[in-house]
Design a protein around this motif. Sequence first.
Motif, mmCIF file in Angstrom:
data_model
loop_
_atom_site.group_PDB
_atom_site.id
_atom_site.type_symbol
_atom_site.label_atom_id
_atom_site.label_comp_id
_atom_site.label_asym_id
_atom_site.label_seq_id
_atom_site.Cartn_x
_atom_site.Cartn_y
_atom_site.Cartn_z
ATOM 1 N N ARG A 52 0.813 -1.213 0.000
ATOM 2 C CA ARG A 52 0.000 0.000 0.000
ATOM 3 C C ARG A 52 0.847 1.263 0.000
ATOM 4 O O ARG A 52 0.620 2.174 -0.767
ATOM 5 C CB ARG A 52 -0.918 0.000 1.230
ATOM 6 C CG ARG A 52 -2.057 -0.972 1.140
ATOM 7 C CD ARG A 52 -2.631 -1.260 2.522
ATOM 8 N NE ARG A 52 -3.941 -1.870 2.464
ATOM 9 C CZ ARG A 52 -4.206 -3.095 2.063
ATOM 10 N NH1 ARG A 52 -3.223 -3.883 1.668
ATOM 11 N NH2 ARG A 52 -5.440 -3.559 2.045
ATOM 12 N N LEU A 53 1.822 1.275 0.912
ATOM 13 C CA LEU A 53 2.654 2.469 1.073
ATOM 14 C C LEU A 53 4.115 2.104 0.804
ATOM 15 O O LEU A 53 4.750 1.401 1.588
ATOM 16 C CB LEU A 53 2.476 3.034 2.487
ATOM 17 C CG LEU A 53 3.166 4.373 2.771
ATOM 18 C CD1 LEU A 53 2.711 5.464 1.807
ATOM 19 C CD2 LEU A 53 2.928 4.790 4.218
ATOM 20 N N ALA A 92 1.636 5.107 -7.575
ATOM 21 C CA ALA A 92 1.723 6.508 -7.980
ATOM 22 C C ALA A 92 2.839 7.176 -7.195
ATOM 23 O O ALA A 92 3.012 6.929 -5.996
ATOM 24 C CB ALA A 92 0.398 7.212 -7.735
ATOM 25 N N ILE A 93 3.615 8.042 -7.871
ATOM 26 C CA ILE A 93 4.805 8.660 -7.260
ATOM 27 C C ILE A 93 5.045 10.040 -7.856
ATOM 28 O O ILE A 93 4.657 10.305 -8.993
ATOM 29 C CB ILE A 93 6.047 7.744 -7.476
ATOM 30 C CG1 ILE A 93 7.288 8.337 -6.785
ATOM 31 C CG2 ILE A 93 6.316 7.499 -8.957
ATOM 32 C CD1 ILE A 93 8.478 7.398 -6.736
ATOM 33 N N GLY A 94 5.713 10.852 -7.085
ATOM 34 C CA GLY A 94 6.179 12.150 -7.576
ATOM 35 C C GLY A 94 5.367 13.316 -7.070
ATOM 36 O O GLY A 94 4.245 13.538 -7.522
ATOM 37 N N VAL A 140 -4.977 11.852 -5.926
ATOM 38 C CA VAL A 140 -4.338 10.701 -6.595
ATOM 39 C C VAL A 140 -5.158 9.441 -6.348
ATOM 40 O O VAL A 140 -5.361 8.615 -7.247
ATOM 41 C CB VAL A 140 -2.890 10.524 -6.079
ATOM 42 C CG1 VAL A 140 -2.178 9.424 -6.847
ATOM 43 C CG2 VAL A 140 -2.115 11.829 -6.165
ATOM 44 N N LEU A 141 -5.665 9.317 -5.139
ATOM 45 C CA LEU A 141 -6.486 8.148 -4.793
ATOM 46 C C LEU A 141 -7.810 8.190 -5.552
ATOM 47 O O LEU A 141 -8.295 7.163 -6.040
ATOM 48 C CB LEU A 141 -6.715 8.101 -3.281
ATOM 49 C CG LEU A 141 -5.449 7.853 -2.437
ATOM 50 C CD1 LEU A 141 -5.700 8.149 -0.971
ATOM 51 C CD2 LEU A 141 -4.942 6.422 -2.616
ATOM 52 N N ARG A 142 -8.357 9.383 -5.689
ATOM 53 C CA ARG A 142 -9.616 9.516 -6.451
ATOM 54 C C ARG A 142 -9.427 9.144 -7.919
ATOM 55 O O ARG A 142 -10.359 8.714 -8.586
ATOM 56 C CB ARG A 142 -10.157 10.955 -6.356
ATOM 57 C CG ARG A 142 -11.004 11.205 -5.112
ATOM 58 C CD ARG A 142 -11.876 12.446 -5.273
ATOM 59 N NE ARG A 142 -11.090 13.658 -5.523
ATOM 60 C CZ ARG A 142 -10.579 14.430 -4.555
ATOM 61 N NH1 ARG A 142 -10.787 14.137 -3.293
ATOM 62 N NH2 ARG A 142 -9.866 15.500 -4.857
ATOM 63 N N ALA A 143 -8.206 9.318 -8.418
ATOM 64 C CA ALA A 143 -7.922 8.961 -9.818
ATOM 65 C C ALA A 143 -7.762 7.451 -9.990
ATOM 66 O O ALA A 143 -7.583 6.969 -11.114
ATOM 67 C CB ALA A 143 -6.676 9.691 -10.298
ATOM 68 N N THR A 156 -4.187 2.833 -5.763
ATOM 69 C CA THR A 156 -4.404 2.127 -4.494
ATOM 70 C C THR A 156 -3.073 1.880 -3.778
ATOM 71 O O THR A 156 -3.047 1.295 -2.703
ATOM 72 C CB THR A 156 -5.115 0.778 -4.713
ATOM 73 O OG1 THR A 156 -4.363 0.017 -5.674
ATOM 74 C CG2 THR A 156 -6.528 0.970 -5.231
ATOM 75 N N ARG A 157 -1.989 2.333 -4.419
ATOM 76 C CA ARG A 157 -0.652 2.241 -3.819
ATOM 77 C C ARG A 157 0.035 3.575 -4.048
ATOM 78 O O ARG A 157 0.014 4.109 -5.160
ATOM 79 C CB ARG A 157 0.171 1.130 -4.470
ATOM 80 C CG ARG A 157 -0.449 -0.247 -4.319
ATOM 81 C CD ARG A 157 0.278 -1.287 -5.153
ATOM 82 N NE ARG A 157 -0.513 -2.506 -5.194
ATOM 83 C CZ ARG A 157 -1.509 -2.711 -6.053
ATOM 84 N NH1 ARG A 157 -1.835 -1.785 -6.956
ATOM 85 N NH2 ARG A 157 -2.186 -3.844 -6.023
ATOM 86 N N ILE A 158 0.676 4.064 -2.985
ATOM 87 C CA ILE A 158 1.258 5.403 -3.026
ATOM 88 C C ILE A 158 2.715 5.352 -2.595
ATOM 89 O O ILE A 158 3.076 4.612 -1.672
ATOM 90 C CB ILE A 158 0.475 6.351 -2.065
ATOM 91 C CG1 ILE A 158 -0.968 6.542 -2.539
ATOM 92 C CG2 ILE A 158 1.205 7.684 -1.862
ATOM 93 C CD1 ILE A 158 -1.143 7.384 -3.794
ATOM 94 N N CYS A 159 3.532 6.160 -3.263
ATOM 95 C CA CYS A 159 4.905 6.363 -2.809
ATOM 96 C C CYS A 159 5.148 7.858 -2.627
ATOM 97 O O CYS A 159 4.830 8.645 -3.516
ATOM 98 C CB CYS A 159 5.908 5.807 -3.820
ATOM 99 S SG CYS A 159 7.606 6.103 -3.319
#
Length: 210
Positions: free
Chosen positions: A4-5, A160-162, A172-175, A178-181
């Motif tokens: 996830r993270l 997703a990153i940056g 970003v989550l709305r787009a 489900t995984r974020i950096c």
Amino acid sequence: MDFRLYGITGERFHPGRDLVEVMEEAIQGGVDILQLRDKTGSKRKVLEKARRLRELTRRYGIPFIVNDHLDIALVVDADGVHLGQDDLPLPEARKILGPDKIIGISTHTIQEARQAEQEGADYIGVGPVFPTDTKSDVVDPVTTAYVRAVAEEIRIPFVAIGGIKLHNVDEVLRAGATRICAVSEIVGSSDVKGTCRQFLQKIEQARETS
Ligand code: 3NM
């Protein structure tokens, strides 16, 4: 493999604080996969850091990924590598690492994402979503439109990153991510653990409602 993270090292954001100490706080806050990214250190120095982070990630039972250096990844028995578009191509990296290692690759266009999926990437990076100073040779922001396109079409996991911060991660989550950096927002924080917890909470919330 799920996560996830995604945590990435960024030592210039925590001068005077030890790498392993900062990354341990991040893991305690919810980072569930960790990448060593060191674009400036000598091979020896990167190897030394990789050894320490391998020990840390083993202790917490999370995957350990090395950016770019396949040799170091193999020597320390990392779980995988992360490649950029200018690094060793994925099929060649797969030949060296075999079928069991994780290979992730950064993508900036839907064509690159499709190619990575076809070539057997285990996950892709999708970014930079927003402007960032963390990566020097970075392309223009891909925006949440690219996140949305990948979420709709690509079947392998993507992160997703940056330029992702607590204040803009919801977008970003709305787009569809489900995984974020996030690098600077996490390792540069005066409360690394708390920042990770807040990211994780938002990610979990988005997953529940999607
Ligand atoms: N890769 P921050 S953007 C390491 O787009 C990296 O592939 C990117 O750092 C890509 O969260 C990036 O501080 C830097 O903006 C992310």
